[in-house]
Design a protein around this motif. Structure first.
Motif, PDB file in Angstrom:
ATOM      1  N   THR A   1      50.250  44.250  35.435  1.00  8.03           N
ATOM      2  CA  THR A   1      49.759  44.481  36.803  1.00  8.03           C
ATOM      3  C   THR A   1      49.110  45.853  36.901  1.00  8.03           C
ATOM      4  O   THR A   1      48.077  46.019  37.549  1.00  8.03           O
ATOM      5  CB  THR A   1      50.914  44.378  37.816  1.00  8.03           C
ATOM      6  OG1 THR A   1      51.776  43.343  37.410  1.00  8.03           O
ATOM      7  CG2 THR A   1      50.419  44.087  39.206  1.00  8.03           C
TER       8      THR A   1
ATOM      9  N   ILE B   1      49.818  38.494  37.924  1.00  2.93           N
ATOM     10  CA  ILE B   1      50.839  37.525  37.526  1.00  2.93           C
ATOM     11  C   ILE B   1      50.803  36.405  38.555  1.00  2.93           C
ATOM     12  O   ILE B   1      51.109  36.613  39.729  1.00  2.93           O
ATOM     13  CB  ILE B   1      52.241  38.173  37.504  1.00  2.93           C
ATOM     14  CG1 ILE B   1      52.266  39.442  36.641  1.00  2.93           C
ATOM     15  CG2 ILE B   1      53.286  37.167  37.037  1.00  2.93           C
ATOM     16  CD1 ILE B   1      52.079  39.209  35.175  1.00  2.93           C
TER      17      ILE B   1
ATOM     18  N   ARG C   1      55.834  32.962  38.358  1.00  2.00           N
ATOM     19  CA  ARG C   1      57.042  33.450  37.674  1.00  2.00           C
ATOM     20  C   ARG C   1      58.054  32.320  37.658  1.00  2.00           C
ATOM     21  O   ARG C   1      58.483  31.859  38.703  1.00  2.00           O
ATOM     22  CB  ARG C   1      57.638  34.641  38.422  1.00  2.00           C
ATOM     23  CG  ARG C   1      56.784  35.879  38.411  1.00  2.00           C
ATOM     24  CD  ARG C   1      57.484  36.992  39.159  1.00  2.00           C
ATOM     25  NE  ARG C   1      56.712  38.221  39.075  1.00  2.00           N
ATOM     26  CZ  ARG C   1      55.725  38.523  39.909  1.00  2.00           C
ATOM     27  NH1 ARG C   1      55.419  37.705  40.897  1.00  2.00           N
ATOM     28  NH2 ARG C   1      55.057  39.656  39.760  1.00  2.00           N
TER      29      ARG C   1
ATOM     30  N   GLU D   1      55.299  42.216  33.004  1.00  2.00           N
ATOM     31  CA  GLU D   1      54.772  42.034  34.365  1.00  2.00           C
ATOM     32  C   GLU D   1      54.288  43.356  34.939  1.00  2.00           C
ATOM     33  O   GLU D   1      53.208  43.453  35.517  1.00  2.00           O
ATOM     34  CB  GLU D   1      55.853  41.448  35.284  1.00  2.00           C
ATOM     35  CG  GLU D   1      56.077  39.956  35.075  1.00  2.00           C
ATOM     36  CD  GLU D   1      57.117  39.380  36.026  1.00  2.00           C
ATOM     37  OE1 GLU D   1      57.545  40.092  36.964  1.00  2.00           O
ATOM     38  OE2 GLU D   1      57.506  38.225  35.822  1.00  2.00           O
TER      39      GLU D   1
END
Lengths: 343, 306, 399
Positions: C213, C219, C222, C209
């Motif tokens: 990013t 993302i 989640r 993640e």
């Protein structure tokens, strides 16, 4: 001897005996580890016996309270790792902090016990079991979700400040408390609740009050056991405090005989050492030439064998090893008995 | 909106399995007042038996109606025999002993089965998960929009089986001689014996019925989720137990409603809140239900005998 | 009142005696060496007559049993090979394996037993990072070298200078897949589905993640699941709503089921994962649903390198199944250990430790292993594409 001093005699004897043991055996790591695991399980079993045995309630969430204690004490110790109390040598400061974190762990577990116990102890029978089970699972989910508790990896880097002395002194304390409860009015009331809750209530026993108190005491010691556990393993993760752990403790209590403190102790010792003993036994067998692969396979057989032993033991002695009696009730007549009711 | 519908379908499908396993829990509890912790493991054994039969018959993806029936019946019959043996040798000798002792034997049996099946020699399967063959060929039963909502044939079949079983069991308990005997044993097995009811036989039959149900539920579970492994009984069993308690343990419609409710609650927690709190919410829901209605949704709180 | 006084006094006493105990604590560090001096015949731990005893702790039962068993098999294979080739320095190698039921306290106990009762030369294992850390906490103070085969959390080797590993660590593997997704596949919207109960999954997902990013990706969802669950439809339906290009799922055997259920629900996003995917169960459980997915791994099974092909063939012949990545790592851990014992001037544990630390360009199945100064293996990772019943090499990504 003044009365207040007489109350302290067992404590002083215990301290002396444990200090000697610590000096003699404290340097054998494997022995100390096994003794610590056994000690923690004894604390768990004896404290659960206060609820399941003496009061006749049925809690299967003991691992949850242990987890609360372990994480509270472990986290505190971790935070205080680099802090020393001014004016004290490092070792003393470590031990004082260790004691403090243990008490904090116990207190946190006791508070949880109060919160869980107060509403659910009004429920009868199996439902308390289910609520405690639910509590245990909820604690695990909370821990898994919180970064401060290390989530799935768990807490590591907890200082290994536990010792043979510390663990077994706590064992001594919980046994002392359990025995004192049995001999007191409090214990009589718990016993009455166990035998017949309605009749006890009719006789003026505040059943909910007594049950909640028993539950809180039990939770406190489960928390202490967790705190000790965190300081010698010394890594805790949610996998150690599952439903299966709770069940293991229940099994110890039932096997020892519901309501028998010494029974709980004996059962906890046997059941903790049994897998290790089976390991030794199988190694011996495997060493007889059957070769390496057998020795490897046999380790897997331990758990099914444990399950079968449980069934057989229950069939042979359904009342547990001691029933509600204590070890000394089984001794031959000519040995002097412990006095009933140490008030 | 479409994902709400999809969540609803998922929840019902998951709840159906909980409901089927919960039925077995609830029947045994109703008669014996025993939480049969080994129930989930009986389900696991049944599923592996079904897997074995499917392998023998050589089904990989598709099979005939007769084949499917053979798999179900073989597993259910074998589990019924297993249930009978468990009751006869592990529970019956303890019937008049404190209830906790029978619980411990149940735990012992559960450990033996779930860990025993993890061994990887002899006919035992080992710990690795296996893929259950698709004995009911998956087919889309209903598609809405551009695959926005999909319902599969096996979801419908499972739900129909669960509701059908619930109705049959309910009729069995309230409409037949056997059911009346079951209720009498449940109420007071000593008095029932005095009234000429063959208590041992009734309890044994209940156990066999419960175990056969577990095997059937296990195979439906395997059709839904494909993977089977020795510890599956523990996970599904625990959830099903929760479902039975939510519905009011000992109550047949309660088990089905409890199972469906639990499935839906879990589903919507994941769908519209955070998936990591799913289990906590499931158990929290259970606790709330118990605090508000201590006997479960359909249970009655029996008056205390004085 | 009296009991309150007693409690206060006892707690003071506890603290005091506690200090007494700690004051005598300095000896313990030397105690293990005292123990080794008293070791049975020969004086060197783990070496008696013509055998060298090694220890292994693994999850042979419990929730991680599949991994423990394949690791054990591979280590056994490695030891057999070494013994068949005449052993090490004229001695046969023997290995003692203990089960830890996938629990850290059992791992600590088993490691303790291996160190203090069985007196092994060094310890191999474990897969799960928390179990490895529990073992390392016992191995480090006793100065027993330990090689973890597959614990990827960076914290494991930070415990001390006797703790090594032959796998790469989470931060690297997470980066590999983030880079591959961003640079090679040109993806921008990715969802992450992780196992809440697995430290491995958590570690990889966190790194992925962060890196993804940083590279400019997004993302979009989640979600988590818990170990042992087999129904992922709720999470997948939630992910579908965010319509990602791909889903990153660092998991183990669950992935086959996730793929199946994703396709069943009409989720068309690409699936990506880590080395936990490498198992023959991937094809058995995933069926055709898993085809076209990508995962990072230590090696490619279709690499023509004879070392890799021999390992795969031998493992199949011995255990009747295709080795997974954990088996390959277990094999390498054992071989690195044997290599170090060969190179070490003596059977002294400190000498062995130094020899392991100097491991350089060791030709392992999972790549060329060099241990860095943090005792971690540095080696490139490969990205594989899942095809019909086999995987296909796609790219190599260097650290």
């Amino acid at each position: 001897m003044p009365a207040w001093l007489r109350g302290l005699v067992p404590v002083l004897i215990a301290i002396a005996v444990l200090a000697v043991l610590q000096l003699l055996l404290g340097h054998l790591p494997f022995f100390v580890y096994l003794a610590s695991i056994v000690g923690v399980n004894v604390i768990l079993a004896v404290s659960l016996n206060i609820v399941n045995g003496m009061t006749g309630q049925f809690s299967i969430g003991h691992a949850g309270f242990m987890a609360v204690g372990a994480y509270t004490a472990g986290k505190l110790s971790f935070l205080l790792k680099d802090v020393a109390i001014a004016g004290l040598p490092a070792v003393v400061s470590d031990q004082v902090q260790f004691l403090g974190t243990l008490l904090a762990g116990g207190a946190a577990a006791a508070i949880c016990g109060f919160i869980v116990g107060l509403p659910s102890l009004r429920l009868r029978g199996d439902y308390l079991a289910i609520v405690t089970l639910g509590f245990g699972e909820i604690i695990r989910v909370i821990v898994q979700n919180m970064e401060v508790f290390g989530r799935a990896l768990g807490l590591s880097g907890i200082p290994q400040t536990s010792s043979l002395f510390a663990v077994w002194f706590c064992v001594f304390l919980v046994v002392l408390v359990a025995r004192r409860i049995v001999g007191s009015t409090h214990g009589r009331s718990l016993w009455a609740i166990r035998e017949d809750e309605v009749a006890a209530e009719a006789m003026g026993v505040n059943t909910t009050g007594y049950k909640v108190r028993a539950f809180v005491i039990s939770s406190f010691f489960a928390g202490v056991a967790g705190g000790l556990f965190a300081h010698f393993v010394p890594i805790i993760n949610p996998g150690s405090f599952t439903f299966v752990k709770s069940i293991e403790v229940v099994v110890m209590v039932v096997l020892g005989g519901l309501g028998s403190t010494t029974g709980a102790i004996v059962a906890a010792v046997i059941l903790t050492l049994l897998p290790e003993a089976l390991r030794t036994l199988f190694l011996q067998l495997g060493g007889l030439g059957a070769g390496v692969s057998l020795a490897q396979k046999v380790d897997q057989i331990r758990m099914p064998v444990y399950g079968i032993l449980l069934v057989v033991l229950m069939l042979v002695r359904p009342q547990g090893l001691f029933g509600t009696r204590e070890v000394w009730d089984l001794l031959p007549r000519w040995i002097p008995r412990a006095r009933k009711g140490l008030t | 909106m479409s994902d709400f519908a999809q969540h609803l379908i998922n929840g019902v499908a998951a709840g159906t399995i909980y409901a089927l396993v919960a039925l077995g829990y609830t029947m045994v509890y109703g008669v014996l007042k025993l939480i049969n912790f080994a129930h989930g493991d009986v389900m696991m054994v049944g599923t592996f038996l079904g897997y074995g039969v499917a392998q023998k018959l050589g089904y990989e993806h598709q099979s005939s109606l007769w084949g499917v029936l053979a798999i179900f019946l073989a597993a259910m019959a074998a589990c019924a025999v297993m249930g009978f043996l468990m009751e006869r040798f592990a529970y019956r000798p303890l019937r008049d002993k404190p209830r906790l002792t029978a619980l411990i034997t149940a735990i012992g049996i559960s450990f033996t089965l779930s860990y025993g099946f993890q061994l990887d020699f002899g006919p035992l399967p080992g710990a690795a998960p296996r893929a259950f063959p698709e004995i009911i060929a998956p087919r889309e039963w209903l598609i809405i929009g551009d695959r926005a909502v999909v319902i599969w044939n096996w979801q419908v079949i499972s739900l129909a089986i669960a509701i059908g079983l619930m109705l049959i069991l309910q009729a069995l308990v309230y409409r037949t001689r056997f059911g009346r005997a079951m209720r009498a044993v449940s109420f007071d097995h000593r008095t029932a014996a005095l009234m000429g009811i063959p208590v041992d036989r009734i309890i044994a039959l209940t156990f066999m019925l419960g175990s056969a149900l577990a095997a059937g539920a296990g195979i439906l579970y395997a059709i839904k989720d494909t993977a089977i492994q020795p510890l599956m009984g523990l996970y599904v069993g625990l959830k099903a137990f929760v479902a039975a308690v939510i519905g009011g343990i000992g109550n047949v419609p309660g088990a089905v409603v409890g199972g469906l409710l639990l499935g839906l609650v879990e589903e919507f927690v994941v769908g519209y809140s955070s998936s990591s709190w799913r289990d906590a919410v499931a158990f929290g829901f259970l606790i709330v239900v118990l605090l508000v209605r201590p006997g479960g949704l359909f249970g009655r709180v029996a008056a205390e005998k004085v | 009142m009296r009991s309150a006084l007693a409690a206060v006094l006892t707690s003071c006493a506890l603290a005091l005696v506690g200090c007494e105990k700690k004051a005598s604590a300095p000896p313990p560090p030397s105690a293990p060496s005292g123990g080794t001096a008293a070791a049975p015949s020969g004086g060197t731990p783990g070496v008696t007559g013509d055998t060298i005893l090694l220890g292994e702790v693994g999850s042979l039962t419990g929730s991680e049993a599949t991994f423990g068993i394949s690791t054990r098999n591979a280590i056994e294979l490695a030891i057999r090979e070494v013994n068949a080739a005449g052993g090490v320095k004229g001695k046969k190698i023997e290995i003692r394996v203990y089960d830890n039921q996938s629990k850290p306290e059992e791992a600590a106990q088993a490691a303790n037993r291996l160190i203090n009762q069985d007196n092994v030369l060094l310890i191999l294992g474990e897969v799960a990072s928390s179990n490895s850390m529990a073992m390392a906490e016992k191995a480090q103070p006793a100065k027993v070298p330990m090689i973890s085969n597959a614990s990827t959390n960076p914290k494991v080797t930070e415990i001390g200078d006797y703790i090594f590993r032959v796998c790469f660590i989470d931060p690297f593997q997470g980066y590999v897949m983030a880079k591959f997704a961003h640079d090679n596949l040109k993806l921008t919207k990715v969802a992450v589905l992780r196992d809440l109960g697995s430290a491995y999954s958590q570690g990889l997902a966190d790194v992925f993640e962060r890196k993804f990013t940083e590279m400019g990706g997004k993302i979009v969802a989640r979600e988590t699941y818990t170990k042992g669950s087999t129904d992922f439809r709720s999470q997948l339906t939630a992910i579908k709503r965010a319509s990602p290009d791909a889903i990153y799922i660092p998991g183990y055997n669950d992935i086959g089921l996730i793929a199946r259920q994703a396709r069943e629900l009409g989720v068309t996003a690409k699936l990506m994962g880590g080395d936990g995917w490498d198992s023959e169960k991937l094809f058995e459980l995933g069926g055709s649903a898993i085809e076209g997915s990508y995962f990072s791994n230590h090696y490619s099974p279709d690499d023509p390198n004879p070392r890799i092909q021999k390992f795969i063939a031998d493992y199949k012949a011995a255990f009747g199944s295709v080795p997974d990545s954990l088996a390959a790592l277990g094999y390498d851990a054992a071989m690195v250990a044997v290599d170090a014992i060969k190179r070490a001037p003596s059977f002294d544990r400190a000498a062995i430790r130094d020899a392991i630390a100097q491991t350089k360009n060791f030709p392992g199945v999972t790549g060329t292993i060099t241990l860095d100064d943090k005792r971690n293996a540095t080696k490139p990772a490969v990205v594989l594409e899942v095809g019909k019943g086999k995987t296909k090499y796609v790219a190599t990504i260097a650290p």
